[in-house]
Design a protein around this motif. Structure first.
Motif, PDB file in Angstrom:
ATOM      1  N   LEU A  60       0.858  -1.186   0.000  1.00  0.00           N
ATOM      2  CA  LEU A  60       0.000   0.000   0.000  1.00  0.00           C
ATOM      3  C   LEU A  60       0.892   1.233   0.000  1.00  0.00           C
ATOM      4  CD1 LEU A  60      -3.239   0.727   1.939  1.00  0.00           C
ATOM      5  CD2 LEU A  60      -1.407   2.430   1.898  1.00  0.00           C
ATOM      6  N   ALA A 104       5.581   0.811   9.300  1.00  0.00           N
ATOM      7  CA  ALA A 104       5.490   1.345   7.929  1.00  0.00           C
ATOM      8  C   ALA A 104       6.852   1.864   7.474  1.00  0.00           C
ATOM      9  CB  ALA A 104       4.461   2.470   7.874  1.00  0.00           C
ATOM     10  N   VAL A 160       3.285  -1.326   4.072  1.00  0.00           N
ATOM     11  CA  VAL A 160       2.825   0.052   3.835  1.00  0.00           C
ATOM     12  C   VAL A 160       4.037   0.944   3.589  1.00  0.00           C
ATOM     13  CG1 VAL A 160       1.678   2.051   4.906  1.00  0.00           C
ATOM     14  CG2 VAL A 160       0.790  -0.254   5.315  1.00  0.00           C
ATOM     15  N   GLY A 169      -2.275  -1.992   8.329  1.00  0.00           N
ATOM     16  CA  GLY A 169      -1.270  -2.878   7.729  1.00  0.00           C
ATOM     17  C   GLY A 169      -0.738  -3.861   8.751  1.00  0.00           C
ATOM     18  N   TYR A 199      -3.268   3.779   7.909  1.00  0.00           N
ATOM     19  CA  TYR A 199      -2.790   2.717   7.012  1.00  0.00           C
ATOM     20  C   TYR A 199      -1.808   1.798   7.746  1.00  0.00           C
ATOM     21  CZ  TYR A 199      -4.269   5.347   2.754  1.00  0.00           C
ATOM     22  OH  TYR A 199      -4.953   5.989   1.767  1.00  0.00           O
ATOM     23  N   ALA A 200      -0.894   2.415   8.483  1.00  0.00           N
ATOM     24  CA  ALA A 200       0.147   1.625   9.154  1.00  0.00           C
ATOM     25  C   ALA A 200      -0.485   0.691  10.189  1.00  0.00           C
ATOM     26  CB  ALA A 200       1.157   2.564   9.815  1.00  0.00           C
TER      27      ALA A 200
END
Lengths: 329, 122
Positions: free
Chosen positions: A93, A137, A116, A109, A105-106
């Motif tokens: 990602l 990430a 990520v 993930g 996101y992290a």
């Protein structure tokens, strides 16, 4: 004093469909997805003293597991991409972020075991850097002088070099961003205010929160007055916010949707952070405080005795801004 | 002459220049010289009562003036001054510049940015 306006009814979390939400309030959540959304709505009573018919309410988005409103968009971007087959196993990602989306996101993930890579301006707060790194990430820092636009260019360049390797989430152009708010934030506000909401006010960053929430609220009641907020200068200190006249304008942004657009000075947001902490015992972040400044501007223009339920989004808490200089001034 | 690096969002108020040459023996004098040359910059850098806005960070050769003599920081010929918004935190802690440089080098050597610390990035 701040007190909850109402308990949230359960709206399915972003990325989950009806019936998929298993973690109710007070229950154990099996994964972060189940704990996204259904945030408390706080009433700021000291801001409307002497005006009993006016209420200012804020969605306390730091109750999301990643600590910000961005959990909603990130979860829905990932879920829609998975369903469409655009984010299959083995892909990384990739996105640009000024911090909170990157944290979301992290975190996701780490929970769902996908890698990520984030492009972030180098001058995001040290707290944010540490959080995304804690979740594992990979971060590419862009030139701080270029702000969030520099991070966008960084992500675009990385993706152009190797499109097979990445799922480029592109929060600025991804309709799943605003749809997260269309599906969740707006419906939660409607339920929590029992349909009383008269004004919706929100800062513009990717614009996803404002676009999605406004679209749904206008369907529920076209008379709700929706106000977008921007920094008063392209050079500002409101993290995550965008001055649209001078920035790479997000594809998902539709300037025609707002009934009105107001400009907020960073200094007024700083003052509001301190005021809310000392009078409402709520420590919000800079963009959340800027949003409350916008609420006050709208409230002050109301006719005497006019009834209003003004709702805004408190994007995150003040925890990530404690290294800011304004605390000492 | 001294050079002030102009951040991208402010270049529209500085004749679209990325850097402006100014004179001055202190940071305050250099910034005053800058806003005399480009008056449209003033409201973006200063409050109405003439103070540097709280989110405006100024660096002299990558040193934050907050940790030097603030606006009274003395300048030498060829010093490089940068204006950077504090979009939160904002403090470029020691080592960040070299880290940034490492990232750029890594991107050049390893264009796909394969991992935070792969063999070609060490």
């Amino acid at each position: 004093m701040t007190r909850p306006a109402a308990k949230a009814g359960r709206v399915p979390a972003p990325g989950l469909r009806d019936g998929e939400s298993r973690g109710g309030q007070g229950e154990l959540g099996e994964n972060p997805l189940e704990r996204i959304g259904n945030t408390p709505l706080l009433r700021f009573t000291s801001l409307t003293e002497g005006r009993p018919r006016v209420e200012i309410l804020g969605k306390a988005e730091w109750f999301n597991p990643g600590g910000s409103v961005k959990d909603r968009a990130a979860a829905n971007i990932i879920a829609e991409a998975r369903r469409a087959g655009r984010f299959g196993a083995g892909k990384i990602l990739l996105d640009s972020t000024s911090g909170n989306t990157g944290i979301a996101y992290a975190m996701l993930g780490a929970a769902q075991r996908f890698p990520v890579t984030l492009c972030m301006p180098e001058n995001v707060s040290i707290e944010r850097k540490r959080i995304v790194e804690a979740y594992g990430a990979n971060v590419i820092y862009s030139d701080p002088a270029d702000g969030s636009d520099g991070a966008i260019r960084c992500a675009r360049e990385l993706y152009a070099r190797n499109p097979q390797k990445y799922f480029y989430a592109d929060q600025y152009s991804n309709d799943a961003n605003w749809r997260a708010h269309y599906l969740t934030t707006a419906n939660e506000i409607w339920q929590q205010t029992q349909g009383r909401i008269s004004h919706f006010i929100s800062m513009l960053g990717t614009s996803g929160t404002f676009m999605g929430t406004t679209r749904r609220l206008k369907e529920l009641n076209p008379n709700i007055h929706c106000v977008s907020l921007q920094p008063d200068s392209p050079f500002h200190g409101i993290e995550g916010a965008k001055h649209m006249d001078a920035a790479i304008v997000p594809t998902i942004y539709d300037a025609q949707l707002a009934d009105e657009d107001l400009k907020i000075a960073t200094e007024d947001a700083y003052k509001m952070i301190k005021r809310l902490a000392r009078t409402e015992s709520v420590l919000v972040g800079i963009s959340a405080a800027a949003a409350v400044v916008g609420c006050m501007q709208v409230a002050e223009r109301l006719k005497r005795g006019q009834r209003a339920t003004i709702v805004t989004i408190l994007c995150d808490s003040g925890d990530k801004y404690l290294s800011e200089r304004f605390w000492d001034e | 002459m001294l050079k002030i690096q102009i951040p991208t969002p402010l270049r529209q108020y500085a004749g679209k220049q990325a850097a402006v040459e100014v004179k001055g023996s202190t940071v305050a004098e250099a910034l005053n010289s800058l806003v005399r040359l480009h008056p449209d910059l003033k409201r973006h850098l200063y409050t109405d009562d003439g103070k540097l806005r709280a989110f405006v960070n100024v660096y002299v050769n990558d040193e934050d003036i907050r940790y030097l003599e603030k606006e009274a920081t003395q300048l030498k010929e060829n010093d490089n001054i940068s204006i950077v918004p504090s979009i939160a935190g904002g403090s470029r802690e020691a080592g960040m510049n070299s880290r940034s440089a490492r990232t750029l080098i890594r991107q050049m050597i390893c264009p796909t940015v394969c991992c935070p610390a792969c063999c070609c990035c060490q």
